[in-house]
Design a protein around this motif. Structure first.
Motif, PDB file in Angstrom:
ATOM      1  N   SER A  54       0.842  -1.076  -0.013  1.00  0.00           N
ATOM      2  CA  SER A  54      -0.010  -0.039   0.030  1.00  0.00           C
ATOM      3  C   SER A  54       0.819   1.122   0.069  1.00  0.00           C
ATOM      4  N   THR A  55       0.204   2.378   0.138  1.00  0.00           N
ATOM      5  CA  THR A  55       1.077   3.630   0.200  1.00  0.00           C
ATOM      6  C   THR A  55       0.307   4.377   1.347  1.00  0.00           C
ATOM      7  N   VAL A  56       1.013   4.997   2.116  1.00  0.00           N
ATOM      8  CA  VAL A  56       0.579   5.695   3.198  1.00  0.00           C
ATOM      9  C   VAL A  56       1.162   7.594   3.153  1.00  0.00           C
ATOM     10  N   SER A  57       0.245   8.446   3.543  1.00  0.00           N
ATOM     11  CA  SER A  57       0.580   9.602   3.559  1.00  0.00           C
ATOM     12  C   SER A  57       0.347  10.420   4.543  1.00  0.00           C
ATOM     13  N   ASP A  58       1.032  11.579   5.007  1.00  0.00           N
ATOM     14  CA  ASP A  58       0.844  12.241   6.040  1.00  0.00           C
ATOM     15  C   ASP A  58       0.215  13.609   5.574  1.00  0.00           C
ATOM     16  N   ASP A  59      -1.100  13.988   6.320  1.00  0.00           N
ATOM     17  CA  ASP A  59      -1.899  14.796   5.958  1.00  0.00           C
ATOM     18  C   ASP A  59      -1.461  15.886   6.826  1.00  0.00           C
ATOM     19  N   SER A  60      -0.935  15.703   8.201  1.00  0.00           N
ATOM     20  CA  SER A  60      -0.967  17.021   9.126  1.00  0.00           C
ATOM     21  C   SER A  60       0.163  17.808   9.034  1.00  0.00           C
ATOM     22  N   GLY A  61       1.373  17.543   8.194  1.00  0.00           N
ATOM     23  CA  GLY A  61       2.414  18.386   7.946  1.00  0.00           C
ATOM     24  C   GLY A  61       3.472  17.953   9.184  1.00  0.00           C
ATOM     25  N   SER A  62       3.211  16.798  10.182  1.00  0.00           N
ATOM     26  CA  SER A  62       4.274  16.593  11.089  1.00  0.00           C
ATOM     27  C   SER A  62       5.231  15.423  10.629  1.00  0.00           C
ATOM     28  N   GLY A  63       4.948  14.906   9.720  1.00  0.00           N
ATOM     29  CA  GLY A  63       5.632  13.536   9.057  1.00  0.00           C
ATOM     30  C   GLY A  63       5.077  12.436   9.611  1.00  0.00           C
ATOM     31  N   LEU A  64       5.309  11.179   9.070  1.00  0.00           N
ATOM     32  CA  LEU A  64       4.756  10.046   9.449  1.00  0.00           C
ATOM     33  C   LEU A  64       5.809   9.631  10.666  1.00  0.00           C
ATOM     34  N   ASP A  65       5.264   8.654  11.601  1.00  0.00           N
ATOM     35  CA  ASP A  65       5.993   8.222  12.545  1.00  0.00           C
ATOM     36  C   ASP A  65       6.213   6.708  12.431  1.00  0.00           C
ATOM     37  N   HIS A  66       5.089   5.802  12.438  1.00  0.00           N
ATOM     38  CA  HIS A  66       5.203   4.272  12.379  1.00  0.00           C
ATOM     39  C   HIS A  66       4.160   3.765  11.658  1.00  0.00           C
ATOM     40  N   VAL A  67       4.234   2.499  11.421  1.00  0.00           N
ATOM     41  CA  VAL A  67       2.983   1.733  10.928  1.00  0.00           C
ATOM     42  C   VAL A  67       3.066   0.479  11.545  1.00  0.00           C
ATOM     43  N   SER A  68       1.777  -0.251  12.113  1.00  0.00           N
ATOM     44  CA  SER A  68       1.985  -1.325  12.683  1.00  0.00           C
ATOM     45  C   SER A  68       0.841  -2.192  11.890  1.00  0.00           C
ATOM     46  N   TYR A  69       1.293  -3.654  11.730  1.00  0.00           N
ATOM     47  CA  TYR A  69       0.439  -4.631  11.249  1.00  0.00           C
ATOM     48  C   TYR A  69      -0.035  -5.854  12.063  1.00  0.00           C
ATOM     49  N   ARG A  70      -1.108  -6.080  11.600  1.00  0.00           N
ATOM     50  CA  ARG A  70      -1.557  -7.238  12.377  1.00  0.00           C
ATOM     51  C   ARG A  70      -2.224  -8.132  11.409  1.00  0.00           C
ATOM     52  N   LEU A  71      -1.866  -9.536  11.295  1.00  0.00           N
ATOM     53  CA  LEU A  71      -2.481 -10.665  10.325  1.00  0.00           C
ATOM     54  C   LEU A  71      -3.497 -11.252  11.246  1.00  0.00           C
ATOM     55  N   LEU A  72      -4.622 -11.157  10.907  1.00  0.00           N
ATOM     56  CA  LEU A  72      -5.724 -12.106  11.786  1.00  0.00           C
ATOM     57  C   LEU A  72      -6.247 -13.246  11.007  1.00  0.00           C
ATOM     58  N   ASP A  73      -6.368 -14.338  11.874  1.00  0.00           N
ATOM     59  CA  ASP A  73      -6.971 -15.580  11.190  1.00  0.00           C
ATOM     60  C   ASP A  73      -8.607 -15.139  10.996  1.00  0.00           C
ATOM     61  N   ASP A  74      -9.223 -16.320  10.846  1.00  0.00           N
ATOM     62  CA  ASP A  74     -10.793 -16.101  10.322  1.00  0.00           C
ATOM     63  C   ASP A  74     -11.639 -16.071  11.500  1.00  0.00           C
ATOM     64  N   THR A  75     -10.925 -16.135  12.982  1.00  0.00           N
ATOM     65  CA  THR A  75     -11.589 -15.853  14.084  1.00  0.00           C
ATOM     66  C   THR A  75     -11.432 -14.717  14.711  1.00  0.00           C
ATOM     67  N   GLY A  76     -10.179 -13.876  14.128  1.00  0.00           N
ATOM     68  CA  GLY A  76      -9.882 -12.807  14.632  1.00  0.00           C
ATOM     69  C   GLY A  76      -8.848 -12.802  15.616  1.00  0.00           C
ATOM     70  N   ASP A  77      -8.212 -14.003  15.683  1.00  0.00           N
ATOM     71  CA  ASP A  77      -6.820 -14.043  16.469  1.00  0.00           C
ATOM     72  C   ASP A  77      -5.738 -13.672  15.855  1.00  0.00           C
ATOM     73  N   ILE A  78      -4.731 -13.039  16.389  1.00  0.00           N
ATOM     74  CA  ILE A  78      -3.611 -12.548  15.717  1.00  0.00           C
ATOM     75  C   ILE A  78      -2.565 -13.660  15.330  1.00  0.00           C
ATOM     76  N   VAL A  79      -2.207 -13.641  14.188  1.00  0.00           N
ATOM     77  CA  VAL A  79      -1.362 -14.837  13.649  1.00  0.00           C
ATOM     78  C   VAL A  79       0.121 -14.316  13.722  1.00  0.00           C
ATOM     79  N   THR A  80       0.376 -13.181  13.364  1.00  0.00           N
ATOM     80  CA  THR A  80       1.592 -12.443  13.417  1.00  0.00           C
ATOM     81  C   THR A  80       1.273 -10.992  13.306  1.00  0.00           C
ATOM     82  N   ALA A  81       2.405 -10.251  13.729  1.00  0.00           N
ATOM     83  CA  ALA A  81       2.276  -8.624  13.896  1.00  0.00           C
ATOM     84  C   ALA A  81       3.720  -8.221  13.444  1.00  0.00           C
ATOM     85  N   GLY A  82       3.890  -6.947  13.366  1.00  0.00           N
ATOM     86  CA  GLY A  82       5.101  -6.361  13.172  1.00  0.00           C
ATOM     87  C   GLY A  82       4.780  -4.661  13.170  1.00  0.00           C
TER      88      GLY A  82
END
Length: 733
Positions: A417-445
């Motif tokens: 994907s592409t992420v953009s800063d719209d506040s003028g402050s700059g982007l800090d970080h992005v977090s990912y969560r992979l969820l299975d079909d029941t909503g449980d976390i498989v992995t994250a980063g």
């Protein structure tokens, strides 16, 4: 009367001459054989004694940085022979004690591919090779009769005996113990040859006060590379004995070596398992003269980086060994908003603290590099500041493959994907969560974005064996949260081969935990849950710590928030470092937590440290214990369980002294085999320290009894600790 032919006078003279000859021969034999043999034994006893001194020096080098206090270690460089009435002694033997490699750039320790888990610390520990110069210490005896004695060598936390054709370990190592890495650099120049006792002064140049949690950069192994006077194969054998390999109970995957040209060293490389968290502790010790001070290297945030207006925020300035540095000027830079704060010098703990009315974005700097600044958000900027956006094209798909010659089906999830800063402050970080079909976390980063205005994202999950995943693999979802430097955030959810949904309504923030807790105690996680949407929401908020531990249903009106506490009742065997994840259907937050094991599990016997100490007919034994835990271990009692091949009526007593001593603790009375005793004064081993203990004298008979030599014996004893735990130790003397 005739005396012709009378030989009686000559017989007397001949007898006298023969008797004198016998005396001369006897004296010559005594001088030629008996005196050298006795002197050789004196030299052998001295070698055993000075090995104990060198072990004390080794322990001083590895433990001085913990306390920060200087220490003086006495090392007997030579010995004397007894005075003889009619025989002659050679000159008294001497020895040389000297530093080795401290003045050579080739002798160093390098840590590679190490990335800090903390965002600010990661500016410095970013996977770049970090090298620290270090050397060793050698004692070389110069005996008259003891032929080919070994040199005693301290090298990278280990003491060894170096013979002309062989080398033997004389202690264990503290470089790598489980997930703990302890690197103590030795600097300075010392060289003394004498027949007397030398006082060797140790000074903590950089006292070890800070553990840095590190892991590997993606796809690489954390490696520790150091110049050693022992070979890589010898180190491999030692680490195998201490069970530090991944096929045992440790995390070392391989040990390799490369000879250093024109030097008596080998470059040893330890590779550590990927995707593990390691605790890194570093320090620097000076011995002799010419040691250099540590260098101010980076600054990191201490405590929260996002604070309310007029709330204190702090930074810590650290040297190249991750330890705090006092007296360094920190310059505040207000990058956004209004905040009038002056420069400050760091205090004794290497820290500065500020308050600001805000809202503002403030950077605390000691230099121009990223690692030389720490950034904070104070208060909240006006609500009309737009949050960051997740732009198209956005994709999330599952790739399928097989491995092991087609026998195993595997899957990998890919998000772009592409992420953009719209506040003028700059982007800090992005977090990912992979969820299975029941909503449980498989992995994250999490990925740091370092103030960019816009960036393209590519995230790849590990390859999973399909049999290890649950549910329908094509019904998995990716939840992405992007945060800017103004504190704004946006969360989006996308199913496999689906479209992005940015309607995240129930946001979760972890406020605090009661970590660390001990096994059997309850871990509590406090979190704030807020409905950021336009409709009333009812959702289950879950605590996941290596599995679902607790959940609570909340119902929130638009704009409403609620603080909840989720708990995990830990049990025996749960000790370890974990990531606590609190999640709703739309958002999540994580915190690092620790469950501590009983103290006894952290205190281990240092392999190869068993021996006898002093005179006393070898009836008093010594051994080392290491505390690899994160807290002090207090010993309150002991039981001597057994001794191999014990004579009848064996007991332990030291008339007029301590029967058991070490770690500032003692027991001064008789100890019978199999009988529990409480120490007169409790012994203590600080976290990360190695401490020597003595037990004896072993005796038989009534009264003071006869001393029993303990060389070659195996002693089994049980130590009791303050928290009620206990552990059995086997000492090979």
């Amino acid at each position: 009367m005739s005396f012709r032919g009378d030989e009686r006078a000559q017989a007397i003279q001949i007898g006298a001459v023969l008797l004198f000859a016998v005396l001369v021969i006897a004296f010559s034999l005594y001088q030629a054989f008996i005196v050298p043999t006795q002197n050789e034994q004196i030299e052998a006893d001295h070698l055993q004694s000075v090995e104990g001194d060198m072990l004390d020096l080794r322990n001083g080098i590895t433990t001085t940085p913990r306390s920060g206090d200087g220490r003086s270690i006495r090392v007997s460089l030579g010995t004397t022979y007894p005075a003889r009435v009619i025989a002659l002694n050679p000159p008294p033997p001497s020895g040389r004690l000297y530093t080795a490699g401290t003045d050579s750039g080739d002798v160093n320790v390098t840590l590679s591919n190490a990335r800090a888990l903390d965002d600010e610390t990661r500016d410095y520990w970013d996977g770049t090779n970090r090298t620290r110069h270090s050397g060793g210490v050698v004692y070389a005896p110069d005996y008259n009769e003891f032929r080919d004695p070994p040199d005693l060598v301290y090298d990278n936390s280990v003491l060894s005996r170096r013979f002309a054709d062989a080398e033997l370990w004389a202690s264990g190592q503290t470089l790598i113990e489980g997930r703990e890495l302890t690197l103590v650099a030795l600097d300075g120049t010392y060289d003394k040859r004498s027949g007397h006792t030398a006082a060797v002064d140790l000074e903590a140049i950089s006292a070890s006060q800070t553990d840095v949690a590190i892991t590997n950069v993606t796809g690489e192994n954390v490696t520790v590379q150091f110049a050693s006077m022992r070979s890589a194969s010898a180190w491999e054998s030692l680490l195998l004995d201490e069970e530090q390999f991944t096929n045992q109970s440790g995390y070392v995957t391989s040990v390799t070596g490369t000879p250093i040209p024109a030097a008596a060293y080998e470059l040893v490389t330890l590779e550590l398992a990927q995707n593990e968290t390691y605790d890194l502790r570093m320090a620097k010790v000076a011995l002799g003269t010419g040691a250099t001070d540590s260098e101010t290297t980076y600054v990191t945030a201490v405590g929260p980086k996002n604070v309310s207006s007029n709330e204190t925020f702090s930074a810590e300035v650290r040297d190249e060994f991750n330890n705090p540095v006092s007296g360094v000027t920190v310059e505040p830079q207000v990058e956004r908003g209004d905040c009038d704060i002056p420069p400050k010098r760091t205090g004794e703990q290497g820290r500065v603290s500020y308050e600001c009315g805000g809202p503002a974005r403030v950077s605390l700097e000691i230099g121009a590099l990223d690692s030389e600044s720490a950034t904070y958000r104070v208060g909240t900027f006006p609500e009309d500041t737009p949050p960051p956006s997740i732009d198209g094209p956005t994709s999330f798909d599952r790739s399928s493959s097989v491995r092991n010659f087609g026998a195993t089906d595997v899957s990998q999830y890919v998000f772009e994907s592409t992420v953009s800063d719209d506040s003028g402050s700059g982007l800090d970080h992005v977090s990912y969560r992979l969820l299975d079909d029941t909503g449980d976390i498989v992995t994250a980063g999490t990925d740091q974005l370092d103030g960019e205005e816009s960036t393209d994202l590519s995230w790849y999950s590990p390859w999973f064996e399909n049999g290890d995943l649950s549910g329908n693999l094509d019904d998995y979802e990716m939840v992405i949260t992007v945060t800017d430097n103004a504190g704004g955030s946006t969360t989006g959810t996308i199913p496999v081969a689906g479209t992005l949904d940015e309607e995240a309504n129930v946001a979760v923030t972890i406020d605090s935990t009661n970590s660390p807790v001990e096994e059997g105690e309850t871990l509590a996680v406090d979190a704030t849950v807020e409905n950021t949407g336009d409709e009333t929401q009812t959702q289950s908020i879950e605590l996941d710590v290596a599995g679902l531990r607790d959940s609570e249903s909340v119902t929130l009106d638009p704009g409403e928030s609620q603080t909840i506490t989720l708990e995990w009742q830990t049990a025996s065997g749960d000790a370890g470092d974990y990531t606590a994840n609190v999640s709703s259907a739309d958002s999540f937050d994580t915190a690092e937590v620790t469950v501590s094991a009983p103290i006894a599990e952290s205190v281990t016997y240092v392999s190869g440290s068993g021996g006898t100490v002093g005179g006393n007919g070898n009836s008093r034994i010594t051994f080392d214990l290491n505390n690899g835990g994160d807290r002090a271990a207090t010993i309150t009692g002991l039981t001597v369980e057994s001794v191999s091949d014990p004579p009848a009526g064996l007991y332990i007593n030291n008339p007029g002294g301590e029967t058991f001593a070490g770690g500032n603790g003692e027991y001064a009375a008789r100890i019978d085999l199999g009988v529990d005793v409480d120490l007169d004064t409790n012994a203590e081993i600080q976290s990360g320290d190695t401490v020597s203990f003595e037990l004896g004298q072993f005796r038989t008979g009534s009264g003071n009894g006869d001393r029993v030599g303990m060389k070659g014996k195996t002693v089994t004893l049980t130590l009791s600790f303050e928290d009620g735990s206990s552990r059995e130790y086997t000492i090979d003397v």
